[in-house]
Design an enzyme around this catalytic site. Structure first.
Site, PDB file in Angstrom:
ATOM      1  N   HIS A   1       5.348   6.694  -1.084  1.00 31.87           N
ATOM      2  CA  HIS A   1       6.369   5.348  -1.446  1.00 31.87           C
ATOM      3  C   HIS A   1       5.548   4.163  -1.067  1.00 31.87           C
ATOM      4  CE1 HIS A   1       7.289   6.044   2.889  1.00 31.87           C
ATOM      5  NE2 HIS A   1       7.304   4.558   3.001  1.00 31.87           N
TER       6      HIS A   1
ATOM      7  N   HIS B   1       0.913  -1.415  -0.126  1.00 25.01           N
ATOM      8  CA  HIS B   1      -0.286   0.011   0.092  1.00 25.01           C
ATOM      9  C   HIS B   1       0.856   1.279   0.057  1.00 25.01           C
ATOM     10  CE1 HIS B   1       1.267  -0.307   4.119  1.00 25.01           C
ATOM     11  NE2 HIS B   1       1.131   0.939   4.076  1.00 25.01           N
TER      12      HIS B   1
HETATM   13  P1  2AM Z   1       6.757   2.633   5.901  1.00 26.77           P
HETATM   14  O1  2AM Z   1       5.960   1.506   5.099  1.00 26.77           O
HETATM   15  O2  2AM Z   1       7.589   3.599   5.138  1.00 26.77           O
HETATM   16  O3  2AM Z   1       7.153   1.909   7.276  1.00 26.77           O
HETATM   17  C1  2AM Z   1       1.597   1.094   8.386  1.00 26.77           C
HETATM   18  O4  2AM Z   1       2.395   0.919   9.722  1.00 26.77           O
HETATM   19  C2  2AM Z   1       2.279   2.117   7.464  1.00 26.77           C
HETATM   20  O5  2AM Z   1       2.261   3.470   8.098  1.00 26.77           O
HETATM   21  C3  2AM Z   1       3.525   1.679   6.953  1.00 26.77           C
HETATM   22  O6  2AM Z   1       3.449   1.983   5.610  1.00 26.77           O
HETATM   23  C4  2AM Z   1       4.279   2.805   7.336  1.00 26.77           C
HETATM   24  O7  2AM Z   1       5.354   3.314   6.509  1.00 26.77           O
HETATM   25  C5  2AM Z   1       3.537   3.868   7.809  1.00 26.77           C
HETATM   26  N1  2AM Z   1       4.035   4.594   8.908  1.00 26.77           N
HETATM   27  C6  2AM Z   1       4.220   5.948   8.920  1.00 26.77           C
HETATM   28  N2  2AM Z   1       4.828   6.356  10.067  1.00 26.77           N
HETATM   29  C7  2AM Z   1       5.021   5.148  10.853  1.00 26.77           C
HETATM   30  C8  2AM Z   1       5.055   5.073  12.584  1.00 26.77           C
HETATM   31  N3  2AM Z   1       5.596   6.251  13.192  1.00 26.77           N
HETATM   32  N4  2AM Z   1       4.978   4.044  12.904  1.00 26.77           N
HETATM   33  C9  2AM Z   1       4.385   2.894  11.988  1.00 26.77           C
HETATM   34  N5  2AM Z   1       4.273   2.967  10.796  1.00 26.77           N
HETATM   35  C10 2AM Z   1       4.266   4.242  10.072  1.00 26.77           C
END
Ligand code: 2AM
Length: 177
Positions: A125, A43
């Site tokens: 991303h 996603h």
């Molecule tokens: P990431 O893929 O770049 O890790 C679910 O956890 C989604 O929320 C993930 O896609 C994650 O991004 C994003 N996300 C953004 N901030 C976060 C945080 N502080 N903790 C966990 N997930 C985060």
């Protein structure tokens, strides 16, 4: 007497691919990473909300319903990496203005609910894999085209085998004029 803690859900807003785009993301994930994340978890996060009470969820949902942003097409043609967080991701060398507008409007509405948006600049991303020692950075990939016509509120459910994402609600974007 102590009140029990309110039940919370770990939530985020995301672009959620349909089956066709998901399969193509999964193929890219297999191509570019040795340990791809589960296909059903692919996603693009718009705003990460964290643990939310039912009242917060209701307010955030109302904010999402008030967003007036247009549909857009994402060309995922850029492979990026974050050495510090050891993430390998797929993104776009050009972020559509409609995507920026969606995140801006959503963040504005969320702030009215008392949510504090991240200070970091929004970097659109799709995470392909985690715990990558040397993420690859590569521009000009053959674009994976993702037509986006809605966005979703998603719950992150922790399970013994890892994390599972559950779409709770979706909101349609407007047809471009
Ligand atoms: P990431 O893929 O770049 O890790 C679910 O956890 C989604 O929320 C993930 O896609 C994650 O991004 C994003 N996300 C953004 N901030 C976060 C945080 N502080 N903790 C966990 N997930 C985060």
């Amino acid at each position: 007497m102590n009140q029990p803690a309110p039940e919370t859900q770990r939530l985020f807003f995301a672009l959620w691919p349909d089956d066709e785009v998901r399969q193509r993301l999964a193929a890219a994930s297999r191509q570019w990473s040795r340990h791809p994340i589960p296909e059903n978890n692919l996603h693009m996060t718009l705003v990460f909300l964290g643990d939310c009470t039912p009242e917060q969820r209701a307010c955030y949902g109302a904010a999402a319903a008030a967003v007036a942003a247009e549909r857009f097409t994402l060309a995922l043609n850029f492979l990026g990496g974050r050495a510090r967080s050891r993430i390998q991701w797929l993104g776009s060398s050009e972020t559509p203005e409609a995507l920026r507008c969606l995140v801006r409007e959503l963040s504005r509405g969320l702030q009215e609910c008392g949510f504090e948006p991240e200070k970091r600049r929004f970097l659109p991303h799709v995470t392909l894999s985690r715990k990558v020692k040397n993420p690859v950075v590569k521009a000009g990939l053959e674009g994976l085209v993702w037509p986006v016509d809605d966005f979703a509120l998603v719950e992150s459910v922790r399970e013994p085998g890892g994390v599972r994402y559950q779409v709770l609600e979706r909101w349609a974007l407007r047809q471009g004029g």
